[in-house]
Each structure stands twice: as structure tokens, then as C-alpha cells.
Design a protein around this motif. Structure first.
Motif, mmCIF file in Angstrom:
data_model
loop_
_atom_site.group_PDB
_atom_site.id
_atom_site.type_symbol
_atom_site.label_atom_id
_atom_site.label_comp_id
_atom_site.label_asym_id
_atom_site.label_seq_id
_atom_site.Cartn_x
_atom_site.Cartn_y
_atom_site.Cartn_z
ATOM 1 N N SER A 100 0.809 -1.214 0.000
ATOM 2 C CA SER A 100 0.000 0.000 0.000
ATOM 3 C C SER A 100 0.844 1.267 0.000
ATOM 4 N N ALA A 101 1.821 1.344 0.884
ATOM 5 C CA ALA A 101 2.616 2.568 1.012
ATOM 6 C C ALA A 101 3.884 2.543 0.173
ATOM 7 N N GLY A 102 4.184 1.409 -0.448
ATOM 8 C CA GLY A 102 5.404 1.310 -1.231
ATOM 9 C C GLY A 102 5.140 1.061 -2.698
ATOM 10 N N VAL A 103 4.766 -0.173 -3.031
ATOM 11 C CA VAL A 103 4.645 -0.576 -4.426
ATOM 12 C C VAL A 103 3.564 0.214 -5.160
ATOM 13 N N LEU A 104 2.344 0.193 -4.633
ATOM 14 C CA LEU A 104 1.244 0.841 -5.338
ATOM 15 C C LEU A 104 1.370 2.360 -5.345
ATOM 16 N N ASN A 106 4.344 4.767 -4.155
ATOM 17 C CA ASN A 106 5.564 5.441 -4.588
ATOM 18 C C ASN A 106 6.186 4.850 -5.845
ATOM 19 N N PHE A 107 6.071 3.532 -6.036
ATOM 20 C CA PHE A 107 6.724 2.910 -7.176
ATOM 21 C C PHE A 107 5.811 2.756 -8.388
ATOM 22 N N THR A 108 4.538 3.090 -8.234
ATOM 23 C CA THR A 108 3.603 2.942 -9.351
ATOM 24 C C THR A 108 2.923 4.267 -9.672
ATOM 25 N N PHE A 109 1.891 4.606 -8.898
ATOM 26 C CA PHE A 109 1.095 5.777 -9.253
ATOM 27 C C PHE A 109 1.889 7.085 -9.164
ATOM 28 N N PHE A 147 -1.369 8.751 -5.822
ATOM 29 C CA PHE A 147 -2.104 9.183 -4.642
ATOM 30 C C PHE A 147 -1.159 9.316 -3.464
ATOM 31 N N SER A 148 -1.639 9.711 -2.305
ATOM 32 C CA SER A 148 -0.781 10.123 -1.198
ATOM 33 C C SER A 148 -0.073 8.950 -0.515
ATOM 34 N N GLY A 149 1.256 9.009 -0.492
ATOM 35 C CA GLY A 149 2.025 7.978 0.202
ATOM 36 C C GLY A 149 1.889 8.078 1.707
ATOM 37 N N GLU A 150 1.919 9.289 2.226
ATOM 38 C CA GLU A 150 1.776 9.464 3.677
ATOM 39 C C GLU A 150 0.360 9.147 4.121
ATOM 40 N N THR A 196 -8.896 14.114 -3.192
ATOM 41 C CA THR A 196 -8.989 12.803 -3.835
ATOM 42 C C THR A 196 -7.702 12.001 -3.679
ATOM 43 N N ASP A 197 -6.564 12.681 -3.568
ATOM 44 C CA ASP A 197 -5.295 11.963 -3.367
ATOM 45 C C ASP A 197 -5.305 11.184 -2.056
ATOM 46 N N VAL A 198 -5.759 11.831 -0.984
ATOM 47 C CA VAL A 198 -5.716 11.186 0.328
ATOM 48 C C VAL A 198 -6.896 10.237 0.520
ATOM 49 N N ALA A 199 -8.063 10.601 -0.033
ATOM 50 C CA ALA A 199 -9.232 9.734 0.118
ATOM 51 C C ALA A 199 -9.026 8.411 -0.604
ATOM 52 N N ILE A 200 -8.542 8.463 -1.829
ATOM 53 C CA ILE A 200 -8.317 7.236 -2.590
ATOM 54 C C ILE A 200 -7.156 6.443 -1.990
ATOM 55 N N ALA A 201 -6.169 7.138 -1.425
ATOM 56 C CA ALA A 201 -5.079 6.430 -0.734
ATOM 57 C C ALA A 201 -5.635 5.597 0.411
ATOM 58 N N GLY A 202 -6.555 6.160 1.178
ATOM 59 C CA GLY A 202 -7.151 5.423 2.285
ATOM 60 C C GLY A 202 -7.971 4.235 1.817
ATOM 61 N N ILE A 203 -8.732 4.422 0.742
ATOM 62 C CA ILE A 203 -9.582 3.340 0.246
ATOM 63 C C ILE A 203 -8.740 2.211 -0.342
ATOM 64 N N VAL A 204 -7.729 2.566 -1.146
ATOM 65 C CA VAL A 204 -6.859 1.552 -1.736
ATOM 66 C C VAL A 204 -6.132 0.774 -0.640
ATOM 67 N N THR A 205 -5.657 1.479 0.377
ATOM 68 C CA THR A 205 -4.970 0.813 1.485
ATOM 69 C C THR A 205 -5.905 -0.154 2.195
#
Length: 251
Positions: A100-104, A106-109, A147-150, A196-205
Motif C-alpha cells: 500500500s505505502a510502497g509498491v502501489l 511510490n513505485f507505481t502511481f 495518490f498520497s504515500g503518507e 482525492t489523493d488522500v481519500a483514494i489512498a485510504g480506500i486503496v490501502t
């Protein structure tokens, strides 16, 4: 980690994707709440207390992962010793954090999705054109907004919450959700991300955690045991361990 949570997450994603897809200017309006037109900046970004809070949020999230990471490293170094932490917990926590915080993220999106951050779009004194969340053709070259890594790291605390004792689990879920939302709000206030960056980050995680939890703990065909994981790690690390032992022998 039941189907109700999955339904809520997918419903939220559908609603956010649809509303902010049709009205992408909503992202700009929400970001403008934290922008000062007179100084043409996001003033909270310069606040020392807020900056400490941002760093502390990441340390708190990583603190939940460190025991599992440490136990994994010890096992890989000395495979003849038993795991100090549940094998399933190690795989679950380390894998979900890495995905969630690495591959998807920082290394992808964030690498290939060129959405500029709020601080660099023209509406807030920058030079790049604003792009809606669904359009990857922005002018950002690296470390982009979507989307948001943090945000993903903060919402990842839902993973250790899923391992809390059943009586404490609802409270743990609530605390992790509040923690993720507060950290994400701080990133928005700094001009680092759109809503949307942080909301979608939470949902994807959450979706990554939900799938991993099912694979490791719930689904009968894929469920893993601590003993099987311990044995697999022993087999993986044993050749290197034996080689080190031979090097240490005299002559």
C-alpha cells in the motif's frame, strides 16, 4: 475485516470517483480552504508544530510495523530460532505496508501518474496545470500528487487494528481511521495533496488490507498457519546461515 467494510469502501470509492470526476473543481475548492491568497502560500506548511506532527505521524505508523520487521530480520539471520512474533502477523503487516505505502503508491502511481500537487498548480501560484484525479497526463515529472504515500501509510494502521483483540477491535478501527484522516488533512493543509489523493489512498490501502487479511486469516483455501510460515522462512534462510557457519569455522 468483513463484507460490510468492503461494501462501504467500494461505495465510498464509487461516490468519490463519480462526484470528483464530474466536478473536478471541488478538489481546488477544498484545497483553497488552506491557501492564503495574500501570501500566495499554504501557511500551515511553515508552522513548526504542524511539521513535527507530520513527522510524528509517520513515526507512529512505522512503530506498529517495527516489531514484525525486526522479528523477520532476526529469523532470516538465525533461522534455527523460532519467530518472536506470529508468522501470520509478520507476513500480514509487512506485506500490506509494502504494497500500500510502497509498491502501489511510490513505485507505481506517484511515479507514472503525472498529477501536480496543489502547491505547484497555477490556481495557487504555481506553474503547472491542475489535473483531475483520473487524468495521468499532468506536468509532474516525479513524486507526484496521486495518490498520497503518507496518507496510505497513516491509513495502513488499519492493519494492526485488524489484529487487535475482538473486544478492542472496533475502537482500534476507529482510532486508525481518525489517525489516517487527521494525517491526510494535514497533508492537504500543507498543499501537498488534494482531497482525492488522500481519500483514494485510504480506500486503496483498506482494500489491500482486506484482501491480505482474507488470504492469510479468513479464506479456507488460502489460510496460512504460523508454523507453516516459520518453516518456510527457515528453509529460505538456512542456506545462507549454513554458509556463514562454514566461514566461521577455523581453516
Amino acid at each position: 475485516m468483513n463484507r460490510t467494510g468492503l461494501f462501504i469502501a467500494l461505495s465510498l470509492f464509487a461516490a468519490i470517483a463519480l462526484v470528483f470526476g464530474i466536478y473536478p473543481e471541488l478538489d481546488l475548492k477544498l484545497a483553497a480552504l488552506f491557501f492564503d491568497p495574500q501570501t500566495k502560500s499554504f501557511p500551515l506548511k511553515l508552522n513548526p508544530v504542524a511539521r513535527v506532527a507530520r513527522d510524528a505521524a509517520m513515526w507512529i505508523a512505522w512503530a506498529f510495523a517495527l516489531p514484525s520487521i525486526g522479528a523477520l530480520l532476526i529469523k532470516l539471520t538465525w533461522p534455527d530460532r523460532p519467530l518472536l512474533v506470529s508468522g501470520r502477523a509478520i507476513i500480514f503487516l509487512v506485506a500490506t505496508l509494502a504494497l500500500s505505502a510502497g509498491v502501489l503508491t511510490n513505485f507505481t502511481f506517484k511515479t507514472y501518474w503525472g498529477r501536480p500537487r496543489p502547491v505547484v498548480v497555477t490556481e495557487f501560484g504555481g506553474e503547472l496545470k491542475f489535473m483531475p484525479w483520473w487524468d495521468p497526463r499532468g506536468g509532474c515529472g516525479r513524486n507526484c500528487s496521486f495518490f498520497s504515500g503518507e496518507g496510505a501509510t497513516a491509513f495502513w494502521t488499519l492493519a494492526p487494528a485488524a489484529l487487535a483483540p475482538p473486544t478492542w477491535r472496533p475502537l482500534a478501527y476507529a482510532a486508525a481511521t481518525v489517525f489516517g484522516a487527521a494525517t491526510s488533512l494535514l497533508r492537504m493543509a500543507f498543499g501537498g495533496h488534494f482531497f482525492t489523493d488522500v481519500a483514494i489512498a485510504g480506500i486503496v490501502t483498506f482494500l489491500v488490507i482486506w484482501l491480505a487479511h482474507g488470504f492469510i486469516y479468513r479464506w479456507r483455501r488460502t489460510i496460512l498457519s504460523d508454523e507453516a510460515i516459520d518453516a518456510a522462512l527457515t528453509r529460505l534462510a538456512w542456506p545462507a546461515y549454513r554458509l556463514r557457519q562454514r566461514w566461521r569455522q577455523p581453516g
